[in-house]
Write a protein that holds these residues in place. Sequence first.
Motif, short mmCIF file in Angstrom:
data_model
loop_
_atom_site.label_atom_id
_atom_site.label_comp_id
_atom_site.label_asym_id
_atom_site.label_seq_id
_atom_site.Cartn_x
_atom_site.Cartn_y
_atom_site.Cartn_z
N LEU B 336 -3.11 -8.58 1.52
CA LEU B 336 -2.69 -7.51 2.41
C LEU B 336 -3.06 -6.14 1.87
CD1 LEU B 336 0.85 -8.48 3.64
CD2 LEU B 336 -1.16 -7.96 5.00
N PHE B 337 -3.20 -6.06 0.58
CA PHE B 337 -3.44 -4.76 -0.02
C PHE B 337 -4.91 -4.56 -0.41
CE2 PHE B 337 1.02 -5.61 -0.56
CZ PHE B 337 1.62 -4.40 -0.31
N SER B 338 -5.74 -5.56 -0.11
CA SER B 338 -7.09 -5.48 -0.66
C SER B 338 -7.88 -4.31 -0.05
CB SER B 338 -7.83 -6.80 -0.46
OG SER B 338 -7.99 -7.04 0.92
N GLN B 339 -7.46 -3.87 1.14
CA GLN B 339 -8.14 -2.70 1.72
C GLN B 339 -7.69 -1.40 1.06
OE1 GLN B 339 -10.41 -2.92 4.38
NE2 GLN B 339 -10.26 -5.07 3.78
N ASP B 340 -6.53 -1.42 0.47
CA ASP B 340 -5.93 -0.19 -0.03
C ASP B 340 -6.23 0.05 -1.50
OD1 ASP B 340 -4.51 0.37 2.38
OD2 ASP B 340 -3.18 -1.29 1.87
N TYR B 341 -7.24 -0.66 -2.01
CA TYR B 341 -7.40 -0.63 -3.46
C TYR B 341 -7.54 0.78 -4.02
CZ TYR B 341 -12.40 -0.35 -2.32
OH TYR B 341 -13.60 0.02 -1.82
N LYS B 342 -8.07 1.69 -3.20
CA LYS B 342 -8.26 3.05 -3.75
C LYS B 342 -6.93 3.73 -4.07
CE LYS B 342 -12.81 4.29 -2.13
NZ LYS B 342 -13.61 5.22 -1.31
N GLN B 343 -5.87 3.27 -3.41
CA GLN B 343 -4.56 3.85 -3.71
C GLN B 343 -4.15 3.58 -5.14
OE1 GLN B 343 -2.73 5.67 -1.78
NE2 GLN B 343 -3.82 5.43 0.14
N PHE B 344 -4.72 2.53 -5.71
CA PHE B 344 -4.28 2.13 -7.04
C PHE B 344 -5.16 2.71 -8.13
CE2 PHE B 344 -3.24 -1.73 -4.35
CZ PHE B 344 -1.94 -1.29 -4.08
N TYR B 345 -6.14 3.51 -7.74
CA TYR B 345 -6.96 4.16 -8.77
C TYR B 345 -6.07 5.06 -9.60
CZ TYR B 345 -11.40 2.66 -6.68
OH TYR B 345 -12.45 1.93 -6.22
N CYS B 346 -6.33 5.06 -10.87
CA CYS B 346 -5.50 5.88 -11.75
C CYS B 346 -5.85 7.35 -11.60
CB CYS B 346 -5.73 5.49 -13.20
SG CYS B 346 -5.14 3.86 -13.57
N ARG B 347 -4.84 8.16 -11.68
CA ARG B 347 -5.08 9.59 -11.66
C ARG B 347 -4.98 10.13 -13.07
NH1 ARG B 347 -2.03 11.60 -6.23
NH2 ARG B 347 -3.20 10.25 -4.81
N TYR B 348 -5.70 11.21 -13.24
CA TYR B 348 -5.77 11.85 -14.55
C TYR B 348 -4.39 12.12 -15.12
CZ TYR B 348 -7.48 15.25 -17.93
OH TYR B 348 -7.78 15.93 -19.07
N ASN B 349 -3.49 12.54 -14.26
CA ASN B 349 -2.18 12.96 -14.75
C ASN B 349 -1.09 11.90 -14.55
OD1 ASN B 349 -2.43 13.22 -12.05
ND2 ASN B 349 -1.28 15.12 -11.88
N ASP B 350 -1.46 10.71 -14.19
CA ASP B 350 -0.48 9.63 -14.13
C ASP B 350 0.04 9.35 -15.54
OD1 ASP B 350 -0.45 9.04 -11.46
OD2 ASP B 350 -2.08 7.59 -11.58
N SER B 351 1.29 8.93 -15.62
CA SER B 351 1.80 8.56 -16.95
C SER B 351 1.17 7.24 -17.36
CB SER B 351 3.32 8.43 -16.92
OG SER B 351 3.68 7.25 -16.25
N ILE B 352 1.21 7.00 -18.65
CA ILE B 352 0.60 5.78 -19.18
C ILE B 352 1.16 4.54 -18.48
CG2 ILE B 352 0.43 4.32 -21.23
CD1 ILE B 352 0.46 6.83 -22.86
N HIS B 353 2.46 4.60 -18.23
CA HIS B 353 3.09 3.41 -17.64
C HIS B 353 2.64 3.20 -16.22
CE1 HIS B 353 5.52 2.91 -21.15
NE2 HIS B 353 5.71 4.22 -21.14
N VAL B 354 2.49 4.28 -15.48
CA VAL B 354 2.00 4.14 -14.12
C VAL B 354 0.57 3.61 -14.14
CG1 VAL B 354 1.38 5.41 -12.03
CG2 VAL B 354 3.52 5.92 -13.21
N LYS B 355 -0.22 4.12 -15.06
CA LYS B 355 -1.60 3.65 -15.15
C LYS B 355 -1.65 2.16 -15.43
CE LYS B 355 -3.97 7.86 -16.61
NZ LYS B 355 -4.60 8.56 -17.73
N LYS B 356 -0.79 1.72 -16.32
CA LYS B 356 -0.78 0.30 -16.66
C LYS B 356 -0.46 -0.54 -15.42
CE LYS B 356 0.90 0.12 -21.40
NZ LYS B 356 2.10 -0.24 -22.14
N VAL B 357 0.56 -0.12 -14.70
CA VAL B 357 0.95 -0.89 -13.52
C VAL B 357 -0.18 -0.87 -12.50
CG1 VAL B 357 2.61 -1.07 -11.66
CG2 VAL B 357 3.37 -0.40 -13.90
N LYS B 358 -0.83 0.29 -12.35
CA LYS B 358 -1.92 0.39 -11.38
C LYS B 358 -3.06 -0.55 -11.76
CE LYS B 358 -1.49 4.95 -9.34
NZ LYS B 358 -2.06 6.29 -9.31
N LEU B 359 -3.34 -0.64 -13.05
CA LEU B 359 -4.40 -1.55 -13.48
C LEU B 359 -4.06 -2.99 -13.11
CD1 LEU B 359 -5.43 -0.13 -16.95
CD2 LEU B 359 -6.95 -0.62 -15.06
N LYS B 360 -2.79 -3.33 -13.27
CA LYS B 360 -2.38 -4.68 -12.90
C LYS B 360 -2.58 -4.90 -11.41
CE LYS B 360 -0.34 -6.19 -16.79
NZ LYS B 360 -1.36 -6.43 -17.78
#
Lengths: 450, 820
Positions: B336-360
Amino acid sequence: MSLRGDTIISRDFTGDVHKVKTTSEVFYTKANRWDEANADEVAPPSFSVDGVQYLYIKTGGVYLLATSRKNVSPALVLEFLSRVANIIKDYCGVLNEESIRQNFVLLYELLDEIIDYGVPQNTATDVLKRYILNRPILPEHLPMKSSAVLAKGVGKAPVISKSVLSRDTSGKKGEIFVDIVEKLSITFNSSGYVQNSAIDGSIQVKSYLSGRPLVKIALNEDLQIAGRSDGYNSYGSNYGVLLDDCNFYEHCNLDNFDIDRTITLNPSQGEFALMNYRTTREIRPPFRVTTSLNDSGAFKVELVMKIRAEFAQRIVAPALSVSIPVPKSTVSISFPTDNPRDGKGGKQGQASQPVGTFLEREKKITWTLKKVQGGSEHIVVARVSLNSQSSVSLKKEFGPVSLQFNLPLFNSSRLQVKYLQILNQSAEKGQNPARWIRYMTESSSYICRI
Amino acid sequence: MAPREKTKGEVSDLKAKLAAVIKTGTLPQPKDGKGGSSGKGSASATPKDTQTIKRGLFKSILHYMTINVDMSGLFTQMIIASTPTNDIVLKKMLYLYICTYAQQKPDLTLLAVNTLTKDCGDSDPTVRGLALRSLCSLRVPNLIEYLLQPLKTGLSDRDAYVRRTAVLGVLKVFRLDPNIVEELELELKLKEMFANDQDSQVVANSLSVLQQIVRSPQDLITKPVVYSLLNRLKEFSEWSQCAVLEFVSNYRPEDGDETFDIMNVLEDRLQHSNSALVLATIKVFLHLTIAIPDIHQQVLERIRGPLFTMMHNKGPEISYTVASHLRLLVERAPMLFSQDYKQFYCRYNDSIHVKKVKLKMLTSVADESNAYDIVNEICEYATDPNETISRESIKAVGTIAMNLGQTADGLVERLLSFLDMNMDHVTAETYIVMADMVRCLPDQVEKCVDALALLKSVEVVSPEAREAIVWILGAYGDRLQEAPYILETMVLGFDEDHARTQLALLTAAAKLFFKRPPECHRLLIDVLEKGSESANQDVHDRALFYFRLLKRDIQAASQVLGSAPPTTATFGEQLGSDLKDALFKEFNSLSPLYGEPASNFVAGDEEIEYEIDLYENAGGENGAQGGEDANGGAAYADTNLLDLSDDLASLAAPVADPQAQASAAQPPPQQAAPPAPQDPMALLDMLDVQKPAVPVAPVAPAVRLSPSPSMDAGKFQQLWGSLANQDSFVVSSPQVRARVPELANSMKAIGVITMASGGQEPVYKFYQYAQQEGANSVYLVELIANTQGGALSVTCKSDSAALIKPFASFYQQSLTSYVT
């Protein structure tokens, strides 16, 4: 709790967390050194130690920490903590260590009303006023009249430090501020095309109107929200402001929103976000950056960056900072026309000449540009000396370039507040409250890859 | 000690000032110029001045209280100074003070109760509420009787503010003494208020109280209740709405129409700015529709937008919370989310933890259509200044490649290109991922193994990466010409390597030996020699184990070691579907953030917690051990050995045979591997020549332990009671605490099997047995480890009088070398 780990105020509600007094110590140790072995690891915003859950936010140079023994909803606790932060701001003017220390009795009083036995009670700033008897001690250095502060909008949106409890000294008129703040996240790929972009916007209202008058706020009529089947059919048309999604403040009336894009509300005093929105539609980026890396000898690379401000001339960005990581093997960096030794930039006649700095420890170059006017173009150059042979893979270690800026008066989504009316003003003595509508765009993650 | 002295001074100073104020209504003449907020020392103080002075004094007392300076000594003065008063500010401060110290001074608190109960009858509802709240918060069981009447009156107060306070007061009383709530039939009263009260906050408070005091909260959820709550939902504060929705999420509608009705009512909650409310609404939606797949899917589509908005619009803390919940949903339905993958791109100012979750999440949503975009993006993160993110990115690329399987060609190349980046941690992580990948993607083995050809092993520092490299070489060394030589280089530095690399080297050399005997026998000899000299017990044991295995039965060894490398499709680390379901049930709680169900991190039975609290209140620290009993109920095994062995025998008894264990850890042995070109047996003879290099020192001449002894608990019990030959000794070492957890395993390696073990800090007991090889003699051992003193007290018994001494000294030697 201060960032140094001193508890400034604390309150134990349910008494089910053992040895409450030690929790602040446990928290402080964990928050500062999450993982002994790996300094790169930092504590997540909520964690569990010995069956006690610690949830915190960090704001205004203090930690607001909540502990619980239950499997609470983290969103609830964290939202609640930010609400507490806002209430402190509303009452004490600012939220920092000093203001909390000075007003701790008032804050105890507030806390007792806001939450009882772990169950959130009243959190509306002006309802709380009924039960609050202590007077706040406001920070001294700030002028009483908030509009004076407007002039010195240095970095962020002008700070209004005023307590909802302070009585107006200047006549009876109230004030309302409506700020449209947009955070921009753009990623450019190496050829300068926008690869990914998003605006996270928010309409922030700060109201100092007494008596909760009815306020009507109108947004652009061509505003469209994707996936909503309302009066507008958002597909097929490519004009207007198109939002992906938005959410609204609890106490606003959206009955007419689908008809004429107006929101009515009786604003409570204090600060709140009226509307949050998000759009990933194509936007015109305010800055474009082109970068080139040229070998100038086996161990030297020249980095040339061109930054173009693509917005109207009347708009000036007070400060723009550009930073770029450089390879680990970088020995030194010189900025041409500067003193090549220390890497610190000098001036070159013009006031707006960018100042370059090499941050040795982080292996990063930053330039700071002051007063960047719309339409202007800036070129910055750095000569990088390396202790290993320049190669393709080495060049991968450059970048990405990241930009930090804020642009007052600029608004990328073109979402606008068309008008702001304060209705049923009959009781007021003729004088209209001051209304402020301000626009601001900030960079959130503005990245150009090389 | 200086600060304490100082605060002591402050306390007595404040005490004196309070006394003066009580007497004269003003402060004594300021001597140190530090007196209260407006230290006017004039004799004729107006009541107004007195009030200001009192407020100032109270404030500084509260200040010290906040920073944990004990102010309980001022209790009496505080009460006298503030009675009688009509100053509510003063009252509030007094009540805060009383509530803090009531448990320490229950007797003195009695003095204040009178004032409090009187205030509960005040004409001002604010005062009534305040007094009632404080009265109920005293937490002194003896004083309960005084608060019942005000509480009952409060529940029927005409002012909602008082009723709200009273409702929560019921819960406070319940925590002190549940029986009283029952006696007074307060539950009934609350239910009535829950159903009928006009004030929404009263209703909300009744709800949260009822949920905690009713025996089966599930019974509260009835259709009329749910409907009436939902119909007036918007009257509630946003926090109460969350509580209501959490409550409603447990409701099971009777039919589809009802589900839709509820969802329609809640629809607009999804566009609320409070993330807690949105998550609570989502939980209701998801749980309502769980049985209707197509609607469930629509719900997931509907809630994407709000979740994405919240992920970026709030502070980093809420971003992380939202992202973690989103991850849970993404992993349930990645399609269901495969179209939205760009939403999960990490942002420069995301916290490390958010980045980790986004990578997952990026890893989860990657499919054939978007994998290349995603991997290109993730590759950019590999240079992230934060090493954790950089490593996680590489891992993500590897996982995506593994998930995609057949079509992963290009992705594997992307992964291998990380090796060119010349960044230590990037290279290291790439090797680690590579070791997983070759197991998963047999097609890609060639590419990966080729990439090792250029390896300069000295440049790889991380033990994990070295282990990974060695593992690949051991498993696939037959495909790489250079494999033995790379291993040889690594063996040169064997002694400096980390134990895990050493272990891997032992295994790799032994495995490769069966594939390429002529090239590897020297390598094997070297590594066994070095390994057996190792001070590390595990390394030492493994070296000896391989040596004996090879020596005793080359066929068996070839079965164990020479088998084809294992392949697997998935790895255990990925969230199991059971866990996912458990987390899904606990949506909108901490569980999705921690990635584990609530039972792992919150105390199961909260009642116990509160009871202990009471003990502590009443009698100081006496209650403390109650808590430990609750979670540490493990059998202690003092006198009755049998009990212990019955309980715990299952832990140790079944795994008796080290060979069987070894083959269980390895893949199931395949049918005897075809003999290598040269007869390994002949080479092994050469190995034998090197015998002096492989010391068998620990094995004393007389004692030869059978590798697979057997005994059951009953026999152990019986023998222990009857055997007369015994010997005792004590081994001391500061390392005891660290070694105890693995003690049973390491003793197993020398042939001493643990029949049962148990205990808790600081004392653990082990009951072990061993058998003389080729004879019937048995050895029994009782080992008592005291982690505090760092001592191991051992008693050995045997049925052979001749062997007991040698065995004891052998055991002592092995134990000593293990713990020191």
